[in-house]
Scaffold this motif. Structure first.
Motif, mmCIF file in Angstrom:
data_model
loop_
_atom_site.group_PDB
_atom_site.id
_atom_site.type_symbol
_atom_site.label_atom_id
_atom_site.label_comp_id
_atom_site.label_asym_id
_atom_site.label_seq_id
_atom_site.Cartn_x
_atom_site.Cartn_y
_atom_site.Cartn_z
ATOM 1 N N GLY A 1 0.822 -1.209 0.000
ATOM 2 C CA GLY A 1 0.000 0.000 0.000
ATOM 3 C C GLY A 1 0.851 1.252 0.000
ATOM 4 N N GLU A 2 0.348 2.291 0.670
ATOM 5 C CA GLU A 2 1.040 3.577 0.715
ATOM 6 C C GLU A 2 1.272 3.984 2.168
ATOM 7 N N VAL A 3 2.484 4.446 2.454
ATOM 8 C CA VAL A 3 2.831 4.931 3.791
ATOM 9 C C VAL A 3 3.323 6.358 3.660
ATOM 10 N N VAL B 1 10.106 -5.501 2.723
ATOM 11 C CA VAL B 1 9.872 -5.864 1.328
ATOM 12 C C VAL B 1 8.808 -4.906 0.827
ATOM 13 N N GLN B 2 9.122 -4.181 -0.245
ATOM 14 C CA GLN B 2 8.198 -3.211 -0.813
ATOM 15 C C GLN B 2 7.728 -3.714 -2.167
ATOM 16 N N GLY B 3 6.428 -3.773 -2.345
ATOM 17 C CA GLY B 3 5.853 -4.203 -3.614
ATOM 18 C C GLY B 3 5.994 -3.133 -4.686
ATOM 19 N N PRO B 4 5.918 -3.525 -5.965
ATOM 20 C CA PRO B 4 6.152 -2.588 -7.063
ATOM 21 C C PRO B 4 5.126 -1.462 -7.171
ATOM 22 N N SER B 5 3.910 -1.650 -6.685
ATOM 23 C CA SER B 5 2.898 -0.596 -6.784
ATOM 24 C C SER B 5 2.815 0.263 -5.523
ATOM 25 N N SER B 6 3.647 0.002 -4.529
ATOM 26 C CA SER B 6 3.559 0.732 -3.264
ATOM 27 C C SER B 6 4.347 2.033 -3.293
ATOM 28 N N LYS B 7 3.997 2.920 -2.337
ATOM 29 C CA LYS B 7 4.682 4.204 -2.192
ATOM 30 C C LYS B 7 5.004 4.423 -0.726
ATOM 31 N N ILE B 8 6.229 4.891 -0.473
ATOM 32 C CA ILE B 8 6.630 5.278 0.881
ATOM 33 C C ILE B 8 7.149 6.700 0.794
ATOM 34 N N SER C 1 14.266 -4.707 0.496
ATOM 35 C CA SER C 1 14.108 -5.038 -0.909
ATOM 36 C C SER C 1 13.030 -4.108 -1.446
ATOM 37 N N LEU C 2 13.461 -3.123 -2.247
ATOM 38 C CA LEU C 2 12.566 -2.060 -2.680
ATOM 39 C C LEU C 2 12.200 -2.228 -4.148
ATOM 40 N N SER C 3 10.898 -2.186 -4.431
ATOM 41 C CA SER C 3 10.409 -2.345 -5.805
ATOM 42 C C SER C 3 9.493 -1.210 -6.236
ATOM 43 N N GLY C 4 9.054 -0.379 -5.313
ATOM 44 C CA GLY C 4 8.107 0.685 -5.619
ATOM 45 C C GLY C 4 8.746 2.058 -5.542
ATOM 46 N N ALA C 5 7.933 3.060 -5.205
ATOM 47 C CA ALA C 5 8.393 4.442 -5.111
ATOM 48 C C ALA C 5 8.723 4.791 -3.662
ATOM 49 N N VAL C 6 9.857 5.473 -3.475
ATOM 50 C CA VAL C 6 10.267 5.951 -2.155
ATOM 51 C C VAL C 6 10.693 7.399 -2.298
ATOM 52 N N GLU C 7 10.134 8.273 -1.465
ATOM 53 C CA GLU C 7 10.575 9.665 -1.373
ATOM 54 C C GLU C 7 11.072 9.873 0.039
ATOM 55 N N ALA D 1 11.925 -0.006 -9.063
ATOM 56 C CA ALA D 1 12.039 0.970 -7.971
ATOM 57 C C ALA D 1 12.342 2.365 -8.491
ATOM 58 N N ARG D 2 11.747 3.359 -7.852
ATOM 59 C CA ARG D 2 11.985 4.779 -8.132
ATOM 60 C C ARG D 2 12.223 5.454 -6.788
ATOM 61 N N ILE D 3 13.478 5.793 -6.509
ATOM 62 C CA ILE D 3 13.856 6.313 -5.199
ATOM 63 C C ILE D 3 14.345 7.745 -5.329
ATOM 64 N N GLY D 4 13.807 8.630 -4.503
ATOM 65 C CA GLY D 4 14.255 10.011 -4.437
ATOM 66 C C GLY D 4 14.727 10.295 -3.028
ATOM 67 N N GLY D 5 16.017 10.157 -2.793
ATOM 68 C CA GLY D 5 16.568 10.384 -1.467
ATOM 69 C C GLY D 5 17.930 9.738 -1.340
ATOM 70 N N ASP D 6 18.660 10.143 -0.314
ATOM 71 C CA ASP D 6 19.998 9.607 -0.088
ATOM 72 C C ASP D 6 19.918 8.203 0.502
ATOM 73 N N VAL D 7 20.931 7.390 0.162
ATOM 74 C CA VAL D 7 20.948 5.981 0.534
ATOM 75 C C VAL D 7 22.230 5.668 1.298
ATOM 76 N N THR D 8 22.082 5.103 2.487
ATOM 77 C CA THR D 8 23.217 4.610 3.266
ATOM 78 C C THR D 8 23.065 3.092 3.348
ATOM 79 N N TYR D 9 24.147 2.363 3.076
ATOM 80 C CA TYR D 9 24.054 0.908 2.957
ATOM 81 C C TYR D 9 25.365 0.251 3.370
ATOM 82 N N GLU D 10 25.296 -1.055 3.658
ATOM 83 C CA GLU D 10 26.491 -1.879 3.837
ATOM 84 C C GLU D 10 26.751 -2.658 2.549
ATOM 85 N N THR D 11 25.714 -3.303 2.008
ATOM 86 C CA THR D 11 25.801 -3.952 0.700
ATOM 87 C C THR D 11 24.591 -3.510 -0.115
#
Length: 140
Positions: free
Chosen positions: A35-37, A47-54, A64-70, A84-94
């Protein structure tokens, strides 16, 4: 909706398609969002589905991101799917980015083993661009 692994504690929770949550979510179990958060999400594994928005920050050990993230993402093991369509900075280990995945933000690697090592910042477009060697770079 929660799913149980046979014990008394659920192993993950699902926010289904068509559900909109306004407010921050903090979970001590795995979370699956279709859904949308509108708010920040903090959980063990996401786990984010392809039609979801965060629309908010994500903090998870695994994502595991497949949808939109702002919003910003802070994850240990991060998988960005082709949808996935991500708008924002990403901090990660792998991190794994499937071909077609789009990130508009800065990448920052963090090492859980060596916190004193210098952190590197890489533009997402630099990661997606193929490496081209010149004649001077090729081994003889």
């Amino acid at each position: 909706m929660t799913r149980s692994n046979g014990g008394s504690a659920p192993s993950f929770s699902v926010i289904g398609d068509g559900i909109i949550i306004t407010g921050n979510i903090e979970s001590k179990v795995d979370l699956h969002i279709d859904g949308e958060v509108i708010g920040d999400v903090k959980c063990l594994s996401l786990v984010q589905g392809p039609s979801s928005k965060i629309m908010g920050a994500i903090v998870a050990q695994n994502a595991s991101l497949s949808g939109a993230v702002e919003g910003s993402i802070d994850a240990g093991d991060l998988n960005i799917a082709s949808t996935a369509r991500i708008g924002g900075d990403v901090t990660y280990e792998t991190v794994t980015i499937e071909q077609g995945g789009h990130v508009d933000g800065k990448f920052k690697h963090r090492s859980s083993k060596s916190p004193n090592l210098a952190k590197s910042t890489v533009n997402a477009r630099e990661i997606a661009a193929p490496l081209e060697l010149t004649d001077g770079d090729k081994a003889a």
